[in-house]
Scaffold this motif. Structure first.
Motif, PDB file in Angstrom:
ATOM      1  N   GLY A  63     -15.902  -2.056   0.580  1.00 17.44           N
ATOM      2  CA  GLY A  63     -17.180  -1.970  -0.213  1.00 17.44           C
ATOM      3  C   GLY A  63     -17.165  -2.054  -1.780  1.00 17.44           C
ATOM      4  N   GLY A  64     -16.230  -2.926  -2.363  1.00 19.68           N
ATOM      5  CA  GLY A  64     -16.001  -3.207  -3.585  1.00 19.68           C
ATOM      6  C   GLY A  64     -14.968  -2.316  -4.360  1.00 19.68           C
ATOM      7  N   LEU A  65     -14.092  -1.831  -3.664  1.00 22.62           N
ATOM      8  CA  LEU A  65     -13.267  -0.893  -4.303  1.00 22.62           C
ATOM      9  C   LEU A  65     -11.981  -1.799  -4.596  1.00 22.62           C
ATOM     10  CD1 LEU A  65     -13.219   2.490  -2.293  1.00 22.62           C
ATOM     11  CD2 LEU A  65     -14.348   2.007  -4.385  1.00 22.62           C
ATOM     12  N   GLY A  66     -11.000  -1.462  -5.447  1.00 28.48           N
ATOM     13  CA  GLY A  66     -10.084  -2.340  -5.816  1.00 28.48           C
ATOM     14  C   GLY A  66      -8.822  -1.735  -6.194  1.00 28.48           C
ATOM     15  N   GLU A  67      -7.762  -2.585  -6.785  1.00 21.87           N
ATOM     16  CA  GLU A  67      -6.537  -1.969  -7.168  1.00 21.87           C
ATOM     17  C   GLU A  67      -6.549  -2.357  -8.520  1.00 21.87           C
ATOM     18  OE1 GLU A  67      -3.225  -3.344  -4.812  1.00 21.87           O
ATOM     19  OE2 GLU A  67      -4.016  -2.250  -3.111  1.00 21.87           O
ATOM     20  N   PRO A  68      -5.480  -1.428  -9.574  1.00 20.52           N
ATOM     21  CA  PRO A  68      -5.714  -1.785 -11.006  1.00 20.52           C
ATOM     22  C   PRO A  68      -4.621  -2.945 -11.321  1.00 20.52           C
ATOM     23  CG  PRO A  68      -4.226   0.045 -10.448  1.00 20.52           C
ATOM     24  CD  PRO A  68      -5.018  -0.297  -9.276  1.00 20.52           C
ATOM     25  N   LEU A  69      -5.113  -3.782 -12.209  1.00 12.25           N
ATOM     26  CA  LEU A  69      -4.168  -4.944 -12.827  1.00 12.25           C
ATOM     27  C   LEU A  69      -3.325  -4.188 -13.875  1.00 12.25           C
ATOM     28  CD1 LEU A  69      -7.013  -7.484 -12.855  1.00 12.25           C
ATOM     29  CD2 LEU A  69      -4.876  -7.585 -11.447  1.00 12.25           C
ATOM     30  N   SER A 242      -9.097   6.453 -14.833  1.00  9.42           N
ATOM     31  CA  SER A 242     -10.196   7.311 -13.833  1.00  9.42           C
ATOM     32  C   SER A 242      -9.858   6.913 -12.508  1.00  9.42           C
ATOM     33  CB  SER A 242     -11.413   6.856 -14.301  1.00  9.42           C
ATOM     34  OG  SER A 242     -11.849   5.586 -13.802  1.00  9.42           O
ATOM     35  N   SER A 243     -10.681   7.198 -11.566  1.00  8.21           N
ATOM     36  CA  SER A 243     -10.523   6.902 -10.209  1.00  8.21           C
ATOM     37  C   SER A 243     -11.793   6.141  -9.803  1.00  8.21           C
ATOM     38  CB  SER A 243     -10.611   8.380  -9.223  1.00  8.21           C
ATOM     39  OG  SER A 243     -11.829   8.885  -9.538  1.00  8.21           O
ATOM     40  N   GLN A 244     -12.757   5.909 -10.730  1.00  7.25           N
ATOM     41  CA  GLN A 244     -13.929   5.197 -10.460  1.00  7.25           C
ATOM     42  C   GLN A 244     -13.498   3.777  -9.882  1.00  7.25           C
ATOM     43  OE1 GLN A 244     -16.821   4.960 -13.374  1.00  7.25           O
ATOM     44  NE2 GLN A 244     -18.184   3.869 -12.246  1.00  7.25           N
ATOM     45  N   GLY A 245     -13.996   3.330  -8.675  1.00  6.67           N
ATOM     46  CA  GLY A 245     -13.902   2.075  -8.158  1.00  6.67           C
ATOM     47  C   GLY A 245     -12.326   1.688  -7.616  1.00  6.67           C
ATOM     48  N   VAL A 246     -11.357   2.627  -7.564  1.00 11.79           N
ATOM     49  CA  VAL A 246     -10.070   2.534  -7.078  1.00 11.79           C
ATOM     50  C   VAL A 246     -10.057   2.730  -5.737  1.00 11.79           C
ATOM     51  CG1 VAL A 246      -7.786   3.380  -7.555  1.00 11.79           C
ATOM     52  CG2 VAL A 246      -9.515   3.245  -9.465  1.00 11.79           C
ATOM     53  N   ASN A 247      -9.383   1.922  -5.100  1.00 10.48           N
ATOM     54  CA  ASN A 247      -8.953   2.022  -3.622  1.00 10.48           C
ATOM     55  C   ASN A 247      -7.915   3.065  -3.495  1.00 10.48           C
ATOM     56  OD1 ASN A 247      -9.603   1.441  -0.849  1.00 10.48           O
ATOM     57  ND2 ASN A 247      -7.984  -0.249  -0.937  1.00 10.48           N
ATOM     58  N   HIS A 248      -8.043   3.738  -2.199  1.00  5.05           N
ATOM     59  CA  HIS A 248      -7.002   4.697  -2.018  1.00  5.05           C
ATOM     60  C   HIS A 248      -7.160   5.990  -2.930  1.00  5.05           C
ATOM     61  CE1 HIS A 248      -5.207   1.943   0.712  1.00  5.05           C
ATOM     62  NE2 HIS A 248      -4.907   0.920  -0.146  1.00  5.05           N
ATOM     63  N   GLY A 253      -4.171   9.775  -5.969  1.00  3.84           N
ATOM     64  CA  GLY A 253      -4.525  10.729  -6.930  1.00  3.84           C
ATOM     65  C   GLY A 253      -5.034  12.182  -6.449  1.00  3.84           C
ATOM     66  N   ASN A 254      -4.971  13.155  -7.251  1.00  2.00           N
ATOM     67  CA  ASN A 254      -5.569  14.462  -7.075  1.00  2.00           C
ATOM     68  C   ASN A 254      -6.372  14.977  -8.300  1.00  2.00           C
ATOM     69  OD1 ASN A 254      -3.569  15.321  -8.544  1.00  2.00           O
ATOM     70  ND2 ASN A 254      -2.300  15.947  -6.789  1.00  2.00           N
ATOM     71  N   ALA A 255      -6.579  16.289  -8.062  1.00  2.00           N
ATOM     72  CA  ALA A 255      -7.265  16.908  -9.401  1.00  2.00           C
ATOM     73  C   ALA A 255      -6.714  16.810 -10.572  1.00  2.00           C
ATOM     74  CB  ALA A 255      -7.812  18.300  -8.979  1.00  2.00           C
ATOM     75  N   ASN A 256      -5.084  16.840 -10.481  1.00  2.14           N
ATOM     76  CA  ASN A 256      -4.269  16.916 -11.470  1.00  2.14           C
ATOM     77  C   ASN A 256      -3.882  15.561 -12.116  1.00  2.14           C
ATOM     78  OD1 ASN A 256      -4.598  19.737 -11.781  1.00  2.14           O
ATOM     79  ND2 ASN A 256      -3.156  20.024 -10.186  1.00  2.14           N
ATOM     80  N   THR A 257      -3.907  14.645 -11.092  1.00  2.00           N
ATOM     81  CA  THR A 257      -3.452  13.233 -11.494  1.00  2.00           C
ATOM     82  C   THR A 257      -4.215  12.114 -11.096  1.00  2.00           C
ATOM     83  OG1 THR A 257      -0.976  14.032 -10.671  1.00  2.00           O
ATOM     84  CG2 THR A 257      -1.409  11.687 -10.827  1.00  2.00           C
ATOM     85  N   LEU A 258      -4.836  11.526 -12.182  1.00  2.00           N
ATOM     86  CA  LEU A 258      -5.712  10.362 -12.055  1.00  2.00           C
ATOM     87  C   LEU A 258      -4.863   9.247 -11.364  1.00  2.00           C
ATOM     88  CD1 LEU A 258      -7.575  10.283 -15.270  1.00  2.00           C
ATOM     89  CD2 LEU A 258      -8.546  10.875 -13.266  1.00  2.00           C
ATOM     90  N   PRO A 259      -5.487   8.292 -10.270  1.00  2.00           N
ATOM     91  CA  PRO A 259      -4.789   7.408  -9.437  1.00  2.00           C
ATOM     92  C   PRO A 259      -4.476   6.239 -10.595  1.00  2.00           C
ATOM     93  CG  PRO A 259      -7.212   7.278  -9.030  1.00  2.00           C
ATOM     94  CD  PRO A 259      -6.740   8.661  -9.829  1.00  2.00           C
TER      95      PRO A 259
END
Length: 306
Positions: A63-69, A242-248, A253-259
């Protein structure tokens, strides 16, 4: 059962197919045409987000999610390193010096991810995917395929609108194939830092939580008679934390660790020594043992059917 047998037979044949393909790939000289008109900014790359691109890939069926470069190989690196080849100290030889190689038996499963580097080419498929080889440059990436580990996809920023020649990498650390190759917790940030640690020959793990804008590491690696010096610097303000748009994102991540922590590692690679005569990495590798290749193929097939 029949499908499993067919898969085994296919994989048993894959080494020959892979070598046939590889021989063609390594025999040809990469075209220098893409380097014509290359204009490298002081940073060593153009920021895709300022040119209509993104620092996130798009993964298929998400659905348009991806991984960070999250890693960039700078366009200020040695010209030979910027050529995607194992010959003459090229990019593939450099990554072998770090511990990464082409996929298991030359086979790639699954659809390609895409990325827009803001260079005028739009959304394009990944150039290739390399995997950690566990110290075995011939068949070690088969271990990574089965039991997981560090890996990355990459794209080249060489379009007409931003031709830096830099390589952008989506790096992460994945779980075993039996767990669907999901990403380990904090695996985008850890995968980046473990790659940097190996590229700069660190003797201890890079402390991910202590990274700041401007953190640097340097070191040397060698393969096939070539020795490389890698200077790494971490930069903020290129990718979002952030976690916006990030797959998995729910498992990474969790409340204390951004993916995604917002840091991008920029590598500048120079060749500090070369062999007496030009020597491709392929000639440094002995022909793989077919019995070992068969054993790996069977193990791979059984893991898929388990």
């Amino acid at each position: 059962m029949a499908s499993s047998i067919s898969l085994v037979l296919f994989l048993l044949c894959a080494p020959a197919l892979s070598l046939a393909h590889g021989a063609r790939e390594y025999a040809r000289s990469p075209s220098p045409l893409w380097r014509r008109g290359r204009n490298v900014p002081p940073e060593g790359f153009y920021n895709p987000t300022q040119l209509g691109g993104s620092m996130l890939t798009i993964a298929p069926n998400t659905g348009g999610l991806g991984e960070p470069l999250n890693v960039i190989l700078s366009g200020h690196s040695d010209e030979a390193v910027l050529v995607d080849s194992e010959d003459n100290g090229g990019l593939r030889n450099y990554w072998l010096s770090v511990g990464f190689g082409a996929e298991c038996l030359g086979q790639h499963a699954g659809d390609a991810q895409t990325a827009n580097l803001g260079d005028g080419k739009g959304q394009v498929n990944e150039t290739s995917e390399l995997r950690w080889n566990y110290g075995d440059p011939e068949l070690g990436t088969c271990q990574e395929t089965i039991k997981g580990g560090n890996h990355f996809r990459y794209w080249i920023q060489n379009g007409d609108q931003a031709n830096s020649g830099a390589y952008f990498m989506a790096t992460s650390y994945e779980l075993p194939i039996q767990m669907g190759h999901d990403i380990v917790f904090n695996g985008y940030n850890l995968g980046r830092d473990w790659l940097v640690g190996n590229a700069t020959a660190q003797t201890q793990l890079i402390p991910t939580a202590n990274i700041t804008n401007g953190t640097t590491y340097s070191g040397q690696t060698s393969f096939g008679g070539y020795t490389y010096k890698t200077d790494a610097v971490y930069l903020s303000g290129i990718a979002s934390n952030s976690s916006q748009g990030v797959n998995h994102d729910q498992t990474v991540g969790n409340a204390n660790t951004l993916p995604v922590d917002g840091f991008v590692a920029v590598l500048t690679v120079s060749i500090v020594s070369r062999p007496a005569a030009p020597n491709g990495a392929l000639s440094a590798l002995s022909a793989p043992s077919w019995s070992l290749a068969a054993a790996v193929a069977v193990a791979f097939a059984l893991s898929l059917s388990a």
